[in-house]
Structure formats: structure tokens, C-alpha cells
Design an enzyme around this catalytic site. Structure first.
Site, mmCIF file in Angstrom:
data_model
loop_
_atom_site.group_PDB
_atom_site.id
_atom_site.type_symbol
_atom_site.label_atom_id
_atom_site.label_comp_id
_atom_site.label_asym_id
_atom_site.label_seq_id
_atom_site.Cartn_x
_atom_site.Cartn_y
_atom_site.Cartn_z
ATOM 1 N N LYS A 53 0.973 -1.210 0.087
ATOM 2 C CA LYS A 53 0.025 0.033 -0.093
ATOM 3 C C LYS A 53 0.935 1.426 0.088
ATOM 4 C CE LYS A 53 -3.670 -2.598 1.971
ATOM 5 N NZ LYS A 53 -4.636 -2.906 3.307
ATOM 6 N N GLN A 97 -5.219 -1.956 9.508
ATOM 7 C CA GLN A 97 -4.868 -3.059 8.706
ATOM 8 C C GLN A 97 -5.150 -4.424 9.458
ATOM 9 O OE1 GLN A 97 -3.455 -3.484 5.611
ATOM 10 N NE2 GLN A 97 -3.739 -5.544 5.768
ATOM 11 N N ASP A 120 -11.502 2.175 3.758
ATOM 12 C CA ASP A 120 -11.844 0.775 3.662
ATOM 13 C C ASP A 120 -13.111 0.648 3.629
ATOM 14 O OD1 ASP A 120 -9.620 -0.754 3.073
ATOM 15 O OD2 ASP A 120 -9.187 -1.197 5.474
#
Ligand code: NAD
Length: 298
Positions: A53, A97, A120
Site C-alpha cells: 500500500k 490493517q 476501507d
């Protein structure tokens, strides 16, 4: 011959557009988009994903900041960091994460993320907007899958689509996005009876069970499209090396299908690209810039 749905190639194509969007808007915003990534503990796979990322952000011009916390920190410490980032004017997007160590309440942490920064797309406000089919940030893996299908003009409307898996991360939001696009959806899971028979009815079969090689050709209708979300690192036969595979036994399935996603290089790169899209979308919204990204947010 069946068509490979090349997520890596499409990601690179979308990245070019994102670079242009950033350079065009940077003069008005007077700063580049900012993404904060919170990682807790030492899960090695998470380390790889966070690295990927970070690299992708650098490629398109997003400033990323990684907060790598020890798993000795407490729930309150993480909540405080999220709160600080919620009010940080230079941060447009934030993600936790997953997975994080079990002692943390991950859903509570995600609920604390400002929905406008929830890149997200997992906060209940963004999920709620998805249920209502209103524009919002969309969870990255499902949105990436839809963009991959659309890029090859694979019809979704009216199709029988079977989704294997009902997780909050993949199966549920994906089913809702497909439903909003007028597909007929069957959601299956670990308690589903006669999975094989249900899968064999699918025009598009999407495997997100997290079980290596669960799906072989006996689950697949001739001429179907197969999307493999699973990602597993298995030891090769001589045990000295590892290799990646998905939930689908691809070599068995490919001769039968119209199109398929490879592992690696299918859904994975699209997930990262959608994170970039969401971050830029949030940045554009913050500065009142017109967004060219709506088409990428199903
Ligand atoms: P999860 O474990 O949270 O959910 C798995 C789902 O599959 C559950 O709903 C479960 O009921 C169902 N399931 C399990 N075994 C089954 C079986 N035998 N038959 C039918 N259904 C079954 O996992 P997740 O977070 O949704 O991820 C699924 C897979 O996708 C994992 O391999 C994960 O690593 C991968 N993944 C990949 C990406 C990517 O970018 N490529 C992103 C997210 C997740």
C-alpha cells in the site's frame, strides 16, 4: 480460450488516471492527498500488505504515513490515535490493517474512524449508504472486483451470481454492490448445504471462503466467469519454497470458463488500487474538487 481478468494491468491503467487527477487538483488543494495506515503487531502478511500500500501511494503521489504499533498497546491507545487522525487536517484517509491481535475489538475501532476518512469503506455509515445504494466510499476488495468485471464488459445485470463467503470485509458488501447493479445474488457460507449444486448454477462465481483450492471444475458451469478472492501461501512439494494460490483450483477450472482472475495478479492489485481511489475521492471531497472517480465507486 478463456480470458484472464488481469487485475495488475488494470491497476496500472487506473493509477495513470489517478496521477493525473492528483497533479490537476494539487494546485487548488495546495497539498497532496494523505493516507494514514495503522498496523498493530507483527503479523507477517500484514507487513507485506502495508508495504504494498505504501509503494502504491508513492507511485501515484499520495503521502502515506504508517503507524506501526506494538501489540502491547491497549484498545484505548489505538482509539486515541484514531481520534487524533480524525482531526488531522492533512489526513484524508485512514485504515486499520486487519487482522489485528484478538485482544482488540476491531469493529469498535473501525466505528471510531470518521466515515469521511474511512477508506476501507467498513464503517457502519458507509455500509449503510451501500445498503441504500447512495454514493459513499466502498470497501476496496468488492469494488475492485466489480471494476475488473466491468473493464472487460462482463454483464452483471440480470446474471445469476453466487458469492461464497459472507464476511464483512468481502462477501456481504460485494453481494450488496452486485445487488445494486441488478444481479440476482445467492450468498453462500460455511453452513450452506449442497454448495456444489448452487455454484453450478452461477453465471459468475465468486470464491471468498479463505479455503485453498476449495473450488474445482465440478463446481463450475461451462462458460461461467470465475473470480478468485482467496489468497494463500502454501509450501511447495519440496517444502523449501512457497507459492501463492487462491480458493479455486485454477488449472482444473480454466478450460471450462469464459473468464477467470489469476492468483496472484487478479483481485489483490485491484484492492490496493481501490484504496488509492477512496483516498483521492476523500481528498477531492474535502477541497470541493469535482471528482472523476464516481464511476469507480459501485
Ligand atoms: P473470512 O474468514 O472472514 O470469511 C470467510 C467466509 O467464507 C465466511 O463467511 C465463511 O462462512 C465462508 N466459508 C468458509 N468456509 C467455507 C466453505 N467450505 N464453504 C462455503 N463457505 C465457506 O475471510 P475474508 O476476510 O472474507 O477473506 C476470504 C479470503 O479472501 C481469504 O483467503 C483472504 O485472505 C482473501 N482476501 C483477499 C483479498 C485480496 O485483496 N485478494 C482481500 C480480502 C480477503
Amino acid at each position: 480460450m478463456s480470458l484472464k481478468l488481469d487485475g495488475k494491468a488494470l491497476s496500472l491503467e487506473i493509477e495513470e488516471k489517478l496521477k493525473d487527477d492528483i497533479s490537476l487538483n494539487e494546485k487548488i488543494a495546495k497539498r497532496s492527498p494523505g493516507l494514514a495506515v495503522i498496523r498493530i503487531g507483527e503479523d507477517p502478511a500484514s507487513g507485506v500488505y502495508v508495504n504494498n500500500k505504501e509503494k502504491a501511494c508513492a507511485r501515484v503521489g499520495i503521502k502515506s504515513i504508517i503507524y506501526h504499533l506494538k501489540d502491547s498497546v491497549g484498545q484505548k491507545d489505538v482509539e486515541q490515535l484514531i481520534n487524533k487522525l480524525n482531526f488531522d487536517d492533512d489526513i484524508d484517509g485512514m485504515l486499520l490493517q486487519l487482522p489485528i491481535p484478538e485482544k482488540f475489538d476491531d469493529q469498535k475501532l473501525i466505528s471510531n474512524i470518521n466515515p469521511d476518512k474511512d477508506v476501507d469503506g467498513l464503517n457502519e455509515k458507509n455500509i449503510g449508504k451501500l445498503v441504500k445504494n447512495e454514493p459513499a466510499m466502498r470497501s476496496c476488495t468488492p469494488a475492485g472486483i466489480i471494476n475488473l468485471l466491468k473493464s472487460q464488459n462482463i454483464a452483471i445485470e440480470g446474471k445469476n451470481i453466487v458469492v461464497i463467503g459472507r464476511s464483512l470485509l468481502v462477501g456481504k458488501p460485494l453481494s450488496l454492490m452486485l445487488l445494486n447493479l441488478n444481479a440476482t445474488i445467492t450468498v453462500t457460507h460455511s453452513k450452506t448445504i449442497n454448495l456444489r449444486k448452487i455454484c453450478k448454477e452461477a453465471d459468475i462465481l465468486i470464491a471468498a471462503a479463505g479455503k485453498p483450492n476449495l473450488i474445482d471444475s465440478s463446481f463450475v458451469k461451462e462458460g461461467a466467469v470465475i473470480v478468485d478472492v482467496g489468497i494463500h501461501r502454501l509450501k511447495s512439494s519440496d517444502k523449501s519454497k512457497t507459492r501463492l494460490c487462491g480458493d479455486v483450483l485454477l488449472e482444473d477450472v480454466i478450460p471450462k470458463v469464459l473468464a477467470y482472475t489469476p492468483v496472484p495478479g487478479g483481485v489483490g492489485p485491484m484492492t490496493v488500487t481501490m484504496l488509492l481511489v477512496n483516498t483521492i475521492f476523500s481528498w477531492q471531497k474535502k477541497f470541493g474538487l469535482s471528482s472523476t472517480l464516481n464511476d469507480l465507486l459501485p
